[in-house]
Write a protein that holds these residues in place. Structure first.
Motif, PDB file in Angstrom:
ATOM      1  N   UNK A  19     -43.904 -36.476 -29.846  1.00 37.43           N
ATOM      2  CA  UNK A  19     -43.694 -36.855 -28.439  1.00 37.43           C
ATOM      3  C   UNK A  19     -42.667 -37.969 -28.300  1.00 37.43           C
ATOM      4  N   UNK A  20     -41.449 -37.686 -28.779  1.00 33.51           N
ATOM      5  CA  UNK A  20     -40.359 -38.653 -28.730  1.00 33.51           C
ATOM      6  C   UNK A  20     -39.107 -37.955 -28.208  1.00 33.51           C
ATOM      7  N   UNK A  21     -38.092 -38.720 -27.855  1.00 32.68           N
ATOM      8  CA  UNK A  21     -36.814 -38.160 -27.444  1.00 32.68           C
ATOM      9  C   UNK A  21     -35.721 -39.185 -27.724  1.00 32.68           C
ATOM     10  N   UNK A  22     -34.475 -38.761 -27.586  1.00 33.51           N
ATOM     11  CA  UNK A  22     -33.347 -39.658 -27.821  1.00 33.51           C
ATOM     12  C   UNK A  22     -32.364 -39.531 -26.666  1.00 33.51           C
ATOM     13  N   UNK A  70     -23.691 -54.081  -8.220  1.00 32.44           N
ATOM     14  CA  UNK A  70     -23.265 -54.078  -9.623  1.00 32.44           C
ATOM     15  C   UNK A  70     -23.988 -52.969 -10.358  1.00 32.44           C
ATOM     16  N   UNK A  71     -23.220 -52.142 -11.054  1.00 29.55           N
ATOM     17  CA  UNK A  71     -23.746 -50.953 -11.708  1.00 29.55           C
ATOM     18  C   UNK A  71     -23.296 -50.912 -13.162  1.00 29.55           C
ATOM     19  N   UNK A  72     -24.242 -50.832 -14.071  1.00 31.79           N
ATOM     20  CA  UNK A  72     -23.934 -50.491 -15.461  1.00 31.79           C
ATOM     21  C   UNK A  72     -23.999 -48.971 -15.537  1.00 31.79           C
ATOM     22  N   UNK A  73     -22.898 -48.300 -15.904  1.00 31.71           N
ATOM     23  CA  UNK A  73     -22.914 -46.833 -15.905  1.00 31.71           C
ATOM     24  C   UNK A  73     -23.994 -46.226 -16.797  1.00 31.71           C
ATOM     25  N   UNK A  74     -24.429 -46.933 -17.841  1.00 28.21           N
ATOM     26  CA  UNK A  74     -25.523 -46.455 -18.699  1.00 28.21           C
ATOM     27  C   UNK A  74     -26.276 -47.672 -19.222  1.00 28.21           C
ATOM     28  N   UNK A  75     -27.223 -48.208 -18.436  1.00 29.79           N
ATOM     29  CA  UNK A  75     -27.890 -49.458 -18.812  1.00 29.79           C
ATOM     30  C   UNK A  75     -28.644 -49.349 -20.134  1.00 29.79           C
ATOM     31  N   UNK A  76     -28.327 -50.246 -21.062  1.00 26.56           N
ATOM     32  CA  UNK A  76     -28.971 -50.215 -22.373  1.00 26.56           C
ATOM     33  C   UNK A  76     -30.454 -50.536 -22.272  1.00 26.56           C
ATOM     34  N   UNK A  77     -30.781 -51.704 -21.703  1.00 25.53           N
ATOM     35  CA  UNK A  77     -32.183 -52.095 -21.585  1.00 25.53           C
ATOM     36  C   UNK A  77     -32.915 -51.239 -20.559  1.00 25.53           C
ATOM     37  N   UNK A  78     -32.180 -50.610 -19.674  1.00 19.22           N
ATOM     38  CA  UNK A  78     -32.788 -49.721 -18.694  1.00 19.22           C
ATOM     39  C   UNK A  78     -33.084 -48.340 -19.232  1.00 19.22           C
ATOM     40  N   UNK A  79     -32.766 -48.104 -20.505  1.00 15.68           N
ATOM     41  CA  UNK A  79     -33.104 -46.832 -21.131  1.00 15.68           C
ATOM     42  C   UNK A  79     -31.957 -46.080 -21.765  1.00 15.68           C
ATOM     43  N   UNK A  80     -30.718 -46.552 -21.605  1.00 13.71           N
ATOM     44  CA  UNK A  80     -29.534 -45.852 -22.112  1.00 13.71           C
ATOM     45  C   UNK A  80     -29.538 -44.403 -21.622  1.00 13.71           C
ATOM     46  N   UNK A  81     -29.636 -44.289 -20.298  1.00 11.30           N
ATOM     47  CA  UNK A  81     -29.772 -43.005 -19.630  1.00 11.30           C
ATOM     48  C   UNK A  81     -28.475 -42.683 -18.897  1.00 11.30           C
ATOM     49  N   UNK A  82     -28.050 -41.437 -18.944  1.00  9.21           N
ATOM     50  CA  UNK A  82     -26.827 -41.030 -18.264  1.00  9.21           C
ATOM     51  C   UNK A  82     -27.027 -41.028 -16.751  1.00  9.21           C
ATOM     52  N   UNK A  83     -26.035 -41.460 -15.992  1.00  2.83           N
ATOM     53  CA  UNK A  83     -26.155 -41.439 -14.533  1.00  2.83           C
ATOM     54  C   UNK A  83     -25.979 -40.022 -13.993  1.00  2.83           C
ATOM     55  N   UNK A  84     -26.732 -39.699 -12.952  1.00  2.00           N
ATOM     56  CA  UNK A  84     -26.564 -38.411 -12.288  1.00  2.00           C
ATOM     57  C   UNK A  84     -25.360 -38.488 -11.347  1.00  2.00           C
ATOM     58  N   UNK A  85     -24.571 -37.426 -11.295  1.00  2.00           N
ATOM     59  CA  UNK A  85     -23.389 -37.451 -10.406  1.00  2.00           C
ATOM     60  C   UNK A  85     -23.739 -37.771  -8.962  1.00  2.00           C
ATOM     61  N   UNK A  86     -24.885 -37.261  -8.478  1.00  2.00           N
ATOM     62  CA  UNK A  86     -25.257 -37.525  -7.093  1.00  2.00           C
ATOM     63  C   UNK A  86     -25.605 -38.996  -6.867  1.00  2.00           C
ATOM     64  N   UNK A  87     -26.105 -39.677  -7.911  1.00  2.00           N
ATOM     65  CA  UNK A  87     -26.393 -41.111  -7.790  1.00  2.00           C
ATOM     66  C   UNK A  87     -25.098 -41.903  -7.713  1.00  2.00           C
ATOM     67  N   UNK A  88     -24.162 -41.598  -8.594  1.00  2.00           N
ATOM     68  CA  UNK A  88     -22.864 -42.280  -8.573  1.00  2.00           C
ATOM     69  C   UNK A  88     -22.202 -42.074  -7.212  1.00  2.00           C
ATOM     70  N   UNK A  89     -22.256 -40.842  -6.709  1.00  2.00           N
ATOM     71  CA  UNK A  89     -21.633 -40.538  -5.417  1.00  2.00           C
ATOM     72  C   UNK A  89     -22.307 -41.301  -4.287  1.00  2.00           C
ATOM     73  N   UNK A  90     -23.639 -41.374  -4.317  1.00  2.00           N
ATOM     74  CA  UNK A  90     -24.374 -42.069  -3.258  1.00  2.00           C
ATOM     75  C   UNK A  90     -24.022 -43.552  -3.228  1.00  2.00           C
ATOM     76  N   UNK A 126     -33.942 -44.279 -29.077  1.00  2.00           N
ATOM     77  CA  UNK A 126     -35.134 -43.436 -29.200  1.00  2.00           C
ATOM     78  C   UNK A 126     -36.185 -43.922 -28.214  1.00  2.00           C
ATOM     79  N   UNK A 127     -36.865 -42.967 -27.560  1.00  2.00           N
ATOM     80  CA  UNK A 127     -37.908 -43.287 -26.585  1.00  2.00           C
ATOM     81  C   UNK A 127     -39.249 -42.695 -27.016  1.00  2.00           C
ATOM     82  N   UNK A 128     -40.353 -43.418 -26.781  1.00  2.00           N
ATOM     83  CA  UNK A 128     -41.685 -42.919 -27.133  1.00  2.00           C
ATOM     84  C   UNK A 128     -42.265 -42.029 -26.035  1.00  2.00           C
ATOM     85  N   UNK A 129     -41.537 -40.956 -25.709  1.00  2.00           N
ATOM     86  CA  UNK A 129     -41.989 -39.971 -24.724  1.00  2.00           C
ATOM     87  C   UNK A 129     -41.251 -38.667 -25.002  1.00  2.00           C
TER      88      UNK A 129
END
Length: 420
Positions: free
Chosen positions: A329-332, A185-205, A341-344
């Protein structure tokens, strides 16, 4: 204005458009949207009209309705790989029955899931949801960790944990356990996991290894269906066998749905005798949720989604510029109508990188509190979402409040040892 959110919550009197009004008469721009559900905001007129009409005709029946077929047809027409749909009451139920469907179709019991990814309140889906540095184990073979006291050890033994965006790790673990896995089971962009975009190579794997080993791919789009007209899987190149849906497809009322390939969905078929997987519920496909969802989805057209994406880009770009200008030292992260927003200083690639230490977590709570004091409801530790009633002015207001937070907390940011 001081707002105590913990332990005393905000009590809401009403919502209208993109705003909430509490019992003390204060107005807040709502970036929670009932946990990303209200893509059209509060009291959306077409939904109100549909519900008013349906309430006068009856609130629930033991028989199907024409509107149920209409909403199913809309979803099948939009979402790739969705040939058939079953309606349930929540996203949790959608995931529960999708996993059961995979087991029934493959005859296997185990599943694989992503570390830190939320899929509702089903034991197997909750494994490693709240893994910590003390418990998550080897990066090449993550531990299956309990989410609550008393979670059965047998459940932990039936879940293989993958790390998001770790293509080689996913390939190895899915291959190693392939003969026992019913689904990943895959959330394409997990919210609690960071709301991070998936890498194409990960999706392919994930996809290639699952196909090779007869493992079904379940895309959990309960939250992320809002990322595009065809959903998030299509956006990121994922081709699932089953898709779980919820939130926006109910127009603000409880709903969930399982969709997928016709041959897989036949496990629910009772037309020729007992199905491989019985599924039902007293309020499943209730007409109130169905008509509300139909009204909401019909108005979520290409133009509405493009407008949301435009405003989302304004917010994410504005936050990034404010960070860069102040060298904070933040990012979105995020996409479409979602941001976090992330504290890094650098965007994380997966859950372990996104996991905040105590000082960073405290800073994020201060951010949420600052936003509330300035008239914006910002979720803590999850995706913030925008809605169709929001305006360009609202988008710039969000950026301005964030910049104000940076300015007022500059001394704290300078002293904190956040990841740079």
């Amino acid at each position: 204005m001081t707002i105590e959110r913990n332990p005393v919550p905000l009590y809401i009197e009403r919502g209208m458009g993109s705003y909430l009004f509490d019992v003390d008469g204060r107005r807040f721009l709502d970036l929670n949207g009932n946990f990303t559900t209200l893509i059209h905001g509060h009291a959306f007129a077409p939904v109100v009209a549909a519900l008013t009409h349906q309430l006068q005709r009856g609130s629930c029946f033991a028989n199907p309705t024409e509107s149920e077929i209409e909403l199913a047809g809309l979803l099948c027409g939009r979402i790739p790989q969705v040939d058939r749909v079953r309606f349930v009451n929540t996203g949790t139920e959608a995931v529960l029955f999708a996993i059961k469907a995979a087991r029934a179709f493959t005859g296997r019991s185990k599943i694989a899931k992503l570390e830190g990814s939320y899929h509702g309140a089903y034991d197997w889906a909750e494994v490693s949801l709240a893994a910590t540095p003390d418990s998550w184990g080897d990066p090449t073979a993550p531990n299956s960790t309990a989410f609550y006291r008393g979670m059965p050890a047998s459940v932990l033994n039936e879940v293989v944990v993958l790390r998001f965006n770790d293509a080689e790790g996913a390939r190895q673990l899915l291959s190693l356990h392939g003969h026992t896995l019913s689904a990943v089971i895959v959330d394409p962009m997990p919210s609690r996991g960071g709301l991070i975009a998936p890498k194409p190579e990960f999706i392919a794997a994930v996809q290639e290894t699952a196909r090779k080993n007869g493992i079904l791919v379940i895309a959990d789009e309960v939250l992320n269906l809002r990322q595009g007209f065809r959903g998030a899987s299509a956006r990121y190149g994922l081709v699932p066998d089953l898709v779980t849906m919820g939130k926006i497809i109910g127009g603000g009322l409880p709903i969930g749905a399982i969709g997928g390939r016709e041959d897989v969905m036949k496990v629910f078929d009772a037309s020729a005798g007992p199905p491989l997987l019985p599924q039902g519920g007293t309020f499943s496909a209730n007409p109130l949720s169905i008509v509300a969802g139909l009204a909401a989805m019909r108005h979520l057209d290409h133009a509405a989604l493009e407008r949301l994406e435009t405003f989302g880009n304004i917010i994410r770009d504005g936050i990034s510029r404010a960070i860069s200008h102040r060298r904070a030292p933040l990012c979105v992260t995020g996409a479409a109508s979602l941001f976090r927003v992330h504290p890094m200083a650098q965007p994380p690639n997966e859950y372990r990188e996104a996991y905040p230490g105590p000082p960073a977590a405290a800073l994020m709570k201060q951010l949420t509190h600052f936003f509330a004091e300035n008239g914006i409801i910002l979720p803590y530790g999850a995706a913030a979402s925008i809605s169709t009633p929001m305006t360009r002015t609202d988008a710039h207001f969000i950026v301005d409040v964030f910049a104000g937070f940076l300015d007022s907390h500059q001394d704290i940011l300078d002293r904190m040892e956040l990841r740079r």
